[in-house]
Design an enzyme around this catalytic site. Structure first.
Site, short mmCIF file in Angstrom:
data_model
loop_
_atom_site.label_atom_id
_atom_site.label_comp_id
_atom_site.label_asym_id
_atom_site.label_seq_id
_atom_site.Cartn_x
_atom_site.Cartn_y
_atom_site.Cartn_z
N GLY A 8 49.81 43.81 39.71
CA GLY A 8 48.95 44.61 38.85
C GLY A 8 49.64 44.92 37.54
N SER A 9 49.41 46.12 37.02
CA SER A 9 49.90 46.45 35.68
C SER A 9 51.41 46.53 35.59
CB SER A 9 49.30 47.78 35.23
OG SER A 9 47.90 47.64 35.18
N THR A 10 52.11 46.59 36.73
CA THR A 10 53.57 46.60 36.64
C THR A 10 54.07 45.28 36.09
OG1 THR A 10 53.86 45.78 38.89
CG2 THR A 10 53.78 48.16 38.63
N PHE A 11 53.19 44.30 36.01
CA PHE A 11 53.56 42.98 35.49
C PHE A 11 53.51 42.94 33.96
CE2 PHE A 11 52.64 38.47 34.56
CZ PHE A 11 53.69 37.87 35.24
#
Lengths: 378, 641
Positions: B321-324
């Site tokens: 998700g957005s941690t990428f």
């Protein structure tokens, strides 16, 4: 020639008549010997099919099926396959030798999944096939000539040298003995055997010099077991105590104290005869020896009924090979000969000996089924 | 021709008979020898066999401990007393068991099993009736020993895991030797009741922990009863394995994770790579495995939808998700396509190839620069960036940060995750990569999968100045250090790393940040990080219009909540990654837990203290102590019988 043409052509034998000619007696004997093994292995595991008896039964069923398959194949195929089998055996021997040098350790075997195959075991059978073929083609006056004997001698010497390199002195000696027996059967003059034997005796000091330390130790231990009571001599002493304490009737199934209290080493492989004779006594031991005697008798009977020299030589050679195992193993556990790591075929836990024995019996039965076959002279 | 054949055949017959006679003679020799040994000398050997003999007995070595970085034990041994029954001495086995049952608790199954075993083995071989006896049990049996023919007490060792479920996945557990284990040629494996490592560290370092067997020469009589011990050659105790884990921190993290249904977390050192806590929740109690697990409990562990037996921190694979987004940002910055001034306008969606890719914020973020885009997790910004550089550069950057391949962590249960690129898609699906898939990948959705451990490593590499740190958990085996702490630089511009770090800082510490609500209120401590929410099942536009929210879906279809973080914010030392399975949004479900974990970590500050290697007595260490419990002083425990 005219007689030959009158003979029944075995190639025409239907599968049904081949099956009718199958040696049910020999199969029954082999089965009985294997059952002795299953019983002993069940006892060796303290009354359990695991870890030995169950796997041994599976192997036996597979190997026996293979033996019947080999028996049904026309003897002329085996005649033709003698040299290719020998060549394949040599390649395998060289392969294990090279692998050992490349760094996989001193391996004497190739892993086939359910069993670990020693090429030298198959080589023994191929060697007997090739020698049988050579003597099949030889006329009586040929074997009197030393020049004729050169080829068979080389045929024996090549694998013997390779096996010596492994180093496996026991197996190479067995090859020499099996080969010698073929020469004897072929009609080679007895004085030649005398000369070779004398030369062998004279060269003993030289051979002694080349033996590995552990091999020297085994011989010394054999000559005086008490000199090494906790080493190899310990095994023999314990084996003799176990055997001797069995007495006439034995201690009873699964009650062999020496074996079960772990005084006896390798009770499931090399020393299985000891376990058997401790629990079933002299009666049990003689019963097993009798079964082996009947197998050898069968060998003679098949050889005499066979109408071609190839089958006769093959059968007797294989019978001698089988009996060498029996003598060496049982002789060893009773302290008659030095300790060599040799299994009791069909009885000891292990795949290679089982496979080699069954292949041998398959070929003997093939010689019997196709005893009237016509084989070329060359 | 014919004559010659006959001559040859005659020679063969003669010689074959000769060989046959030889075989018969040799067999005869064997038969005579057998008769000589068994009959003529039989009496002599019988006496020898009946005399007390020396038997070689293998002594099980004491299994090495597993300890945390401060020496706190995670796996230790405890004396275990077992009742044995020797059928021969017992005589009437069921009757003896009946008397035994009045003194110690025995289930019907244990009684049946003992009777069955006793019937199978030779009468002089002892069979185990029950293990795990209490001290009182032992004392009571010792007193009544005369009424219990054939009963003896044996002392062994049992593996105990003091932290129970808190370190279960890491330490692993031991179990009975299986048939496949027997392929290994170690005599101790054949000892009854010997246990070997079945999972985790117990399995990985089994050979070191196991030690070497000792041997004792025991004088035994013909019944197999031990008369006395002659010599004893002690074995070598197994090596102590010291982990980098902080056991106290590990336990607290595990307890914190228990607040949600299913989660996993990793806390590691960004400089050295040492892992301080590695937790997967729910967990199981490994002590159950050593004391005998009931079938119902086993079934329950297997059928739990949260997979308590799996170490999700290293084997669970989730879309990041957005941690990428940090990866997408760095790939674009390093490529030179974007810089700190690059702004993108977010109207709430991004148009690409005729498709509309939605930002999570339907109303749009307006004009965004990199720091703001990370802070508010604006999807459109990263859609735009990725559409300009393509998947290959993003995938390349992700791999440099440890995604898409195993991190090289010691435990074999680790999974490799997945970082898709064009070649992968062609190989796997036989189809070319589509531009839209790059857009989806830029925010860590689509095919991308990462384990919590990989996310922790990624975070560590982002905040440690771009060094290619790898995670490890074994400090010392015995006194041998297992890892070095020097990690090569990945050659990423400090300026670019600084930009990304600034964005991650604002996520927590800027009022508009997605994790602002989870910041430390006190202000003494600070941390940074990034939230992430990864879709398990898409909520369709139709459903959304009908007002379906994530919380309304069945548990297993809800989004995963993620958070990757580091602390302290100004000089990062610890990195953490947490995944709350089906927990909902990253900022609401994962960030508060991450804050608590980082607070605990900084409070404990495990990095401040170095590990001390073990200096064990390497030889002659204690094997199983041949100690038996003393008789109780008073003899007042008479049974009611």
């Amino acid at each position: 020639m005219s007689l030959d043409s009158l003979r029944l052509h075995t190639a025409d034998l239907s599968l049904k008549s081949k099956l009718q000619r199958l040696n049910l007696g020999l199969l029954a004997l082999v089965f009985a010997i294997a059952c002795v093994g299953f019983t002993a292995l069940y006892s060796a595991a303290n009354g359990s099919f695991e870890p030995w008896a169950y796997r041994q039964i599976v192997r036996f069923v597979v190997c026996l099926g293979l033996a019947v398959g080999i028996a049904l194949i026309d003897i002329r195929w085996w005649y033709r396959l003698a040299w290719p089998a020998y060549a394949a055996g040599m390649l395998l021997l060289i392969a294990v030798e090279v692998m050992g040098h490349i760094g996989m350790g001193a391996q004497r075997w190739i892993n086939l999944g359910i069993i670990q195959l020693q090429p030298s075991e198959l080589m023994k059978i191929a060697l007997i096939m090739v020698l049988a073929r050579a003597f099949h083609a030889a006329a009586p006056e040929d074997v009197k000539r030393l020049s004729f004997l050169a080829v068979p001698v080389c045929v024996i010497a090549a694998p013997v040298c390779l096996v010596l390199l492994q180093p496996d002195l026991g197996t190479s000696l067995m090859m020499v003995m099996a080969g010698g027996a073929m020469f004897l059967l072929g009609g080679v003059s007895l004085w030649i055997f005398g000369a070779v034997g004398a030369a062998g005796l004279l060269s003993l000091p030289v051979i002694w010099h080349f033996l590995h330390d552990y091999q020297k130790q085994r011989v010394l231990t054999f000559l005086d077991p008490s000199s090494d009571p906790l080493g190899a001599g310990y095994h023999i002493t314990q084996s003799k105590i176990a055997l001797g304490s069995g007495g006439l009737e034995g201690k009873g199934f699964m009650q062999g104290t020496q074996s079960h209290l772990n005084f006896l080493p390798e009770k499931q492989t090399d020393f299985i005869f000891t376990l058997w004779a401790e629990e079933f006594g002299l009666f049990g031991g003689l019963f097993l020896l009798l079964l082996f005697a009947m197998v050898f008798g069968y060998g003679l009977w098949i050889a005499f009924r066979c109408r071609h020299a190839f089958g006769r030589f093959l059968t007797m050679g294989l019978s001698v090979n089988f009996s060498l195992y029996v003598f060496i193993n049982i002789g060893m556990v009773m302290g008659l000969i030095p300790v060599v790591g040799a299994p009791l075929p069909l009885v000891s836990y292990g795949g290679t000996a089982m496979l080699a024995a069954c292949v041998g019996f398959g070929l003997m039965m093939s010689a019997h089924i196709h005893r009237d076959a016509k084989l070329p002279k060359m | 021709m014919l004559e010659k054949d006959t001559e040859k055949s005659r020679t063969f017959t003669r010689r074959a008979l000769l060989v046959g006679a030889g075989q018969a003679a040799l067999l005869g020799v064997l038969g005579v020898r057998l008769a000589y040994l068994q009959v003529a000398e039989g009496q002599k050997y019988k006496t020898l066999s009946d005399k007390n003999r020396i038997n070689l007995k293998i002594l099980a070595p004491s299994r090495g401990q597993i300890v945390d970085r401060f020496g706190v034990p995670l796996a230790v041994n405890q004396q275990d007393f077992r009742v044995l029954l020797t059928p021969e001495q017992a005589g009437d086995v069921p009757a003896v068991l009946k008397i035994l049952r009045r003194m110690i608790t025995l289930s019907d199954r244990q009684i049946e099993a003992a009777i069955e075993k006793a019937g199978k083995v030779p009468a002089f071989v002892p069979v185990e009736v029950r293990d795990n006896l209490s001290w009182t049990d032992v004392a009571r049996l010792e007193v009544h020993m005369t009424d219990l023919p054939g009963i003896s007490i044996d002392v062994g060792e049992r593996r105990i895991y003091p932290f129970a479920d808190a370190a279960a996945h890491l330490a692993g557990y031991v179990g009975a030797v299986s048939k496949t284990d027997l392929a290994e040629d170690d005599p101790v494996l054949r000892l009854p009741a010997f246990k070997i490592g079945k999972s985790g560290i117990e399995k990985l370092y089994d050979k070191d922990l196991r030690g070497t067997a000792g041997a004792a020469q025991i004088e035994v009589n013909v019944r197999g009863r031990e008369v006395r011990e002659l010599t004893r050659q002690p074995g070598r105790q197994g090596a102590r394995v010291m982990l980098t884990i902080d056991a106290d921190l590990q336990r607290r993290v595990q307890e914190r994770l228990a607040a949600v249904k299913s989660a996993s977390a990793v806390i590691m050192d960004v400089k050295t790579g040492a892992v301080y806590a590695l937790c997967s929740s729910p967990s199981f109690d490994p002590n159950l495995f050593t004391s005998g697990l009931s079938a119902e409990k086993w079934e329950e562990l297997l059928s739990d939808p949260a997979y308590p037996l799996n170490n999700k921190a290293i084997s669970g694979q989730y879309p990041p998700g957005s941690t990428f987004k940090m990866i997408t940002a760095l790939a674009t910055l390093e490529d030179g396509t974007a810089n700190k001034y690059t702004t993108v306008h977010c109207p709430g969606y991004f148009l690409y190839g005729g498709d509309k890719f939605r930002c999570w914020k339907y109303s749009g973020h307006g004009h965004m620069n990199l720091e703001e885009a990370l802070r508010e997790s604006c999807d459109t910004y990263f859609y735009k960036l990725s559409s300009e550089i393509g998947i290959e550069k993003i995938a390349d950057m992700a791999r440099r940060f440890g995604l898409g391949h195993k991190t090289g962590f010691e435990l074999k249960e680790e999974n490799s995750g997945l970082m898709p690129d064009k070649a992968w898609k062609m190989g796997y699906f036989g189809q070319p990569w589509r531009g839209g898939e790059t857009i989806v990948a830029s925010i860590g959705q689509g095919y991308i999968l990462a384990t919590p451990l990989q996310l922790a490593v990624m975070t560590a590499r982002l905040v440690n100045g771009g060094r290619a740190v790898r995670p490890w958990v074994t400090g010392y085996v015995g006194d041998i250090p297992m890892h070095q702490n020097d990690w090569p630089s990945m050659n990423i511009s400090n300026e670019h790393l600084g930009l990304v770090l600034k964005g991650m800082n604002s996520v927590v510490n800027h009022p508009k940040g997605t994790a602002y609500d989870s910041r430390f209120q006190s202000g003494e401590m600070t941390f940074g990080g990034k939230t992430g929410t990864s879709q398990v099942r898409r909520i369709t536009t139709e459903q959304r219009l009908q007002g379906v929210r994530n919380e309304d879906l069945p548990w297993k279809y809800r989004d995963h909540a993620l958070f990757v973080g580091y602390a302290p914010a100004d000089a990062p030392r610890y990195a953490c990654a947490i995944v709350v399975e089906h927990g909902g949004g990253g900022s609401s479900a994962a960030a508060p837990i991450a804050r608590d974990l980082l607070a605990m970590t900084m409070q404990r500050h495990p990095a401040a203290r170095v590990m001390r290697p073990d200096k064990p007595a390497r030889d002659g260490g204690p094997v199983i102590p041949p100690r038996k419990p003393g008789k109780p002083e008073k003899n007042n425990e008479e049974d009611g019988s």
